[in-house]
Structures are given as structure tokens and as C-alpha cells.
Design an enzyme around this catalytic site. Structure first.
Site, short mmCIF file in Angstrom:
data_model
loop_
_atom_site.label_atom_id
_atom_site.label_comp_id
_atom_site.label_asym_id
_atom_site.label_seq_id
_atom_site.Cartn_x
_atom_site.Cartn_y
_atom_site.Cartn_z
N LYS A 134 49.88 27.38 66.94
CA LYS A 134 50.55 27.20 68.03
C LYS A 134 51.58 26.04 68.25
CE LYS A 134 48.12 23.00 70.86
NZ LYS A 134 46.67 22.05 70.64
N SER A 209 44.42 22.86 74.58
CA SER A 209 46.38 23.13 74.77
C SER A 209 46.43 24.62 73.77
CB SER A 209 46.23 21.50 74.49
OG SER A 209 46.28 21.29 72.82
N SER A 233 41.22 21.04 72.22
CA SER A 233 41.97 22.35 72.30
C SER A 233 41.54 23.06 71.15
CB SER A 233 43.55 21.21 71.71
OG SER A 233 43.74 20.47 73.29
#
Length: 541
Positions: A134, A209, A233
């Protein structure tokens, strides 16, 4: 910075990213201009992936992939190239990437192949395994932007502890994935990188996210990905893309080297965890992280050695069908009932679990997320004058600056709620045949299987467990079916429930995966994974 200036910065960053995709990996305009909502079939039909590359990228899971790598049936180089190419195709279809290092990955793969050929042994348990990370995770030499235009050119100087441990185990880093501006959203969109789409239905969210991780792994553009979770997330992207994922207890594995050291508060800590195709892959990553003894690098990590728990033949599982705030959509209800029926058929014990003040829990959680009314992240937005994305703007409108007295009281309220919820969990021992509390709690992963772009969904099914710091696993079950029609007799119990009810249409949600969530006790990841394996086995029967 003027509006034109931030737009130029974003355009330049996107152009630089596109330039890293080899020209012979570019999709024809005819495909790009006529994409269906479900883009998954394009990976096979586009003709860019060879039969061998399709076999590699669609292998069962990482454990199976590593067996091929370590036996030398597949080289690290050909595996890496296959996933680089598939990630490049994914980028053109659904936009999950924000940084690419295909050349560095090739070099690393060749070095690993050379080592195996000369030494006759692997570097470590992950030898030759490509892994995606990420945006907010530090990967040395790669960008870390958190979706802010102001950080478009920011490059990490070191690896996060989680990255370092995976590299030493033989993993290969080849790309980083998108997240929303600020990170505090369950949809992945930013002015810097654009919108990431769900590969199963591009009209809907890929989650957030860690939406880039969910989307990339969902279409097999990565064997496994590393994400983070402060409010869902890891779990929303895993759920929306039909994947397995775990949100561990925040202190179990090292978060050092993520989010550039700021979150804006310290009462609800983010945790790092994998998203992938099987529970044995999830456990593999957790074992590698734990074997690295991260407590020697990060003072927050609990120094607990990984002790695998036996998979129970008869687990005692609580079921929370809804949180008494927002009723799950029909496919979510069907998935939970499917799992309950299969668990009963497999001989497991099922106990009804009544939610405990979940709406109040959300009110506590939201205040913790924005104790400074978002001032810490607003600063990055104001540097360039870029607009705030819709979901974050709605949260900013609701956020309130807390004074010291209010913050202190909030800490007390959180600890009191944690204490009461633990007692509520322990009280289940009066319902079980064992006289012990439930082994785990089964819940919907969210109220909906995904949601339309720029919609603000109910987070409670996810954020509840961040407030309590309980580990959670996401398990794939089914997908939305035409027969999952709206219940015309249901009467919503509040405005949030009404919004969620009105949002649903089985045609709108066509092809979206449907998952469930399994919740465990604080710092008991081994036990949760073992129960999850029993549940997953029952689901597959």
C-alpha cells in the site's frame, strides 16, 4: 499553489507512472474504450498474457506458487514478469497502482534465481514471491504519498519493518498501490492518482483505504498484498474483492514505517495485515513477520512468539446477524445464513450474539478519528489547494476540535466501553455447551457488498473492532445474485438504515463478491486463524 499547478503536478505523476509500463504491455484502445462493468474476463481475452503467465498468475495461492518456485519448476524471473504484466494490465483497466518498480523486481528475481541455482537452497520461505504494498508503507526508493498532491514526489529512504522482514524472507517488491486522499475513506480516490475501480463491477467501490490492494489482488495482479486498517481499510477492500484478509491486533505486528509517522490520534491504532487468496497464505505472512521478532525493532509490538493453534473440529461461534443500527443488504444476510447453516451441518455450535451499544461505539470512534477536526491532514491539502474528496469532506463537516478535558473524557469512555464489551463477550459462556465464552464471532463484513462511487457508507461493522482492538478475518462466501431482491416489507429503523436500504438494487450490485467477518479476542491471532480455517472449510463443503 494554483489550481492549475496542482493539476499539473497530478498529471505529471500519472504520466510518469504510465511511462513505466512497457509499450508491448499496453492494451489496445478498442478494449479500453469498451470495457464492461466486470473486467475480469479481459485478462484472458486481451491476448497479452501467455498461457504460462495465466497459469502462474491464476495459481491457487502463494503456498502453491512457492512450491513451484522452490522446486524450480518456475523461475523467480518468469513469476515476477507474469505478475508485473498482469499488474500493468490491471492498471489500465482499474487504476490500482501509484508506483512501479518492474525493473528492480526483475533484477531481484534474477539474483534469487542465481542464488538458488548456485547454492541449491532458497533465501527464505518467501523466496521469489512478488508482493504488493500500500502507498502509505515505506518501501525504500519508492514513492509514499498518502494520496496527497503535496507529496507527489516524496520517496521513502528506508523500508518499513514489515517490508524489511518480507525481503529478508525472499520476497520481491514490484509495485505499490493506491489509497484515498488522507486514508480516511472506504473508497479509493485521490486528486493525485484518480479513482481505483472494483474489477468485478467498475460502477462500485473497490474499498478503502487499501482499495488499490483489494482491486489488484482481486484480479490476480498480485499473489498477495500488504495493507493497513484503522477503521476497516484491510477488511472492506478484501470483502469487496472476494479475498481473505486479516486485521490483527494493533500491537501484534510492527506498524513502524507506515503513514510517515502521523495518524492524528493514538487511542485507535492502525494495524498492518495481508490480503490474499487463502488463509494459509495469510498465516504464512504472519509467521514470517513474527519470526523476524519485530519487538526488537518496534517498542510497541507485543513480544509474543507465534504458537499455531489446532483447527477445532467443534468450534463455538457467536453470530451477530446485524448491529441494530443498519440492516445488511439481502446478499449479506444470505451469506451469513449460508455460513451458519454450513457450520451447523459440520457439527459446530452456534450461539446468537446480541450487539452491545454499537451506535454509541461509532460515536466514540468518530471523535477519536478526528480529535483535531482533521487539522493534521488539512495542512497537506492546503499546501497545494487541491480539493477535498467527497467522503473526506463530509467527515470534515462533522468533525469537532476537542479540548484536553474532552479528549481525556473520551479516553475514559473508550476504556469503559472496552471493559463492558469484554464482559458482554465473556457472558456468552452462559449460553454455550462448554461453559466457556464463544471462540469467535461471525458478523456481516459490512452492511453492503460494496457501494456506489462517492457514497458515504455505514462503517460500524468494521470500525467497531478497531475501537475494541479485536482481530478480524474476512472470508469469501458467495456473490450478489439476481434473486437477492430487496425486502419490500422491511421498515428501516433510522435515517442511516433508510439510506442503506434505498441504495440497494441487485442489478446495481451484479457480480460483486460477498464475504463475512470473523472476530476474535485481543492478541489471539493464532486462535482466530484456526477457527477461521474451520469456518472456511465448512463454507467450501
Amino acid at each position: 499553489m494554483s489550481a492549475a499547478a496542482w493539476q499539473e503536478t497530478a498529471a505529471a505523476a500519472q504520466a510518469e507512472l504510465k511511462s513505466k509500463i512497457p509499450k508491448d504491455w499496453l492494451l489496445p484502445e478498442a478494449i479500453l474504450s469498451s470495457k464492461p462493468r466486470n473486467v475480469i474476463p479481459i485478462f484472458r481475452s486481451c491476448g497479452l498474457l501467455t498461457g504460462r503467465e495465466l497459469e502462474i498468475t491464476e495459481v491457487e495461492d502463494c503456498v502453491a506458487l512457492l512450491e513451484q518456485l522452490h522446486s524450480r519448476k518456475w523461475s523467480a524471473l518468469e513469476v515476477t514478469v507474469a505478475f508485473c504484466k498482469r499488474a500493468a494490465i490491471a492498471q489500465q483497466l482499474i487504476n490500482p497502482l501509484m508506483n512501479i518498480d518492474f525493473e528492480g523486481a526483475r533484477k531481484r528475481a534474477m539474483d534469487l534465481d542465481d542464488h538458488l541455482n548456485k547454492q541449491g537452497k532458497v533465501v527464505g520461505p518467501l523466496h521469489g514471491l512478488p508482493i504488493s504494498f500500500k502507498d502509505l508503507t515505506d518501501v525504500k526508493g519508492m514513492k509514499i504519498t498518502l494520496g496527497f498532491v503535496a507529496l507527489a514526489d516524496h520517496v521513502s529512504e528506508t523500508d518499513a519493518v514489515a517490508v524489511q522482514s518480507l525481503r529478508e524472507a525472499g520476497a520481491i517488491v514490484y509495485c505499490k498501490t493506491t489509497m484515498p486522499q488522507t486514508g480516511m475513506a472506504l473508497e479509493t480516490i485521490s486528486n493525485l492518482w484518480g479513482r481505483t475501480l472494483n474489477p468485478f463491477n467498475t460502477d462500485l467501490s473497490s474499498g478503502g483505504s487499501s482499495g488499490g490492494e483489494g482491486a489488484l489482488n482481486g484480479c490476480h495482479g498480485a499473489p498477495i498484498g500488504i495493507a493497513t486498517d484503522i477503521g476497516g481499510s484491510i477488511r472492506a477492500p478484501a470483502s469487496f474483492n472476494g479475498l481473505y484478509g486479516i486485521r490483527p491486533t494493533s500491537r501484534r505486528f510492527s506498524y513502524k514505517g507506515n503513514a510517515m509517522g502521523f495518524t492524528g490520534q493514538a487511542a485507535i491504532l492502525s494495524s498492518i495485515g495481508p490480503i490474499g487468496r487463502s488463509l494459509r497464505d495469510i498465516e504464512l505472512i504472519l509467521k514470517v513477520w513474527n519470526a523476524f521478532e519485530p519487538w526488537n525493532y518496534d517498542p510497541v509490538v507485543a513480544p509474543i512468539k507465534w504458537q499455531p493453534a489446532p483447527v477445532p473440529t467443534k468450534a463455538t461461534i457467536g453470530v451477530m446477524y446485524w448491529d441494530e443500527v443498519v440492516m445488511p443488504h439481502p446478499p449479506m444476510q444470505r451469506a451469513v445464513q449460508m455460513v451458519v447453516d454450513k457450520l451447523k451441518a459440520a457439527g459446530h455450535e452456534i450461539i446468537d450474539f446480541k450487539p452491545y451499544r454499537h451506535r454509541e461505539a461509532w460515536d466514540l470512534t468518530f471523535k477519536h478519528y478526528y480529535p483535531t477536526a482533521g487539522s493534521n491532514v488539512k495542512e497537506f491539502i492546503e499546501r497545494t489547494g487541491e480539493p477535498v474528496i467527497p467522503a473526506v469532506a463530509k467527515y470534515f463537516d462533522r468533525a469537532k476540535m476537542l479540548d484536553v478535558h474532552e479528549l481525556t473524557q473520551l479516553f475514559k469512555d473508550q476504556r469503559q466501553y472496552q471493559t463492558e464489551y469484554l464482559a458482554h463477550w465473556i457472558a456468552t459462556k452462559t449460553q454455550t455447551s462448554t461453559g466457556k465464552p464463544i471462540d469467535a464471532l461471525l458478523t456481516p463484513s459490512m452492511a453492503s457488498a460494496s457501494f456506489p462511487h462517492d457514497y458515504l457508507p455505514w462503517w460500524g461493522y468494521l470500525s467497531q473492532w478497531n475501537l475494541l482492538d479485536y482481530p478480524c478475518v474476512i472470508l469469501p462466501v458467495t456473490s450478489v445474485k439476481p434473486e437477492d431482491t430487496k425486502d419490500s416489507l422491511y421498515t428501516p429503523v433510522n435515517p442511516l438504515d433508510q439510506e442503506t436500504y434505498d441504495m440497494y438494487d441487485p442489478e446495481k450490485f451484479a457480480d460483486i463478491p460477498v464475504c463475512v467477518q470473523l472476530v476474535g479476542r485481543n492478541l489471539q491471532e493464532e486462535q482466530l486463524v484456526a477457527v477461521a480455517m474451520a469456518v472456511d472449510e465448512a463454507i467450501k463443503q
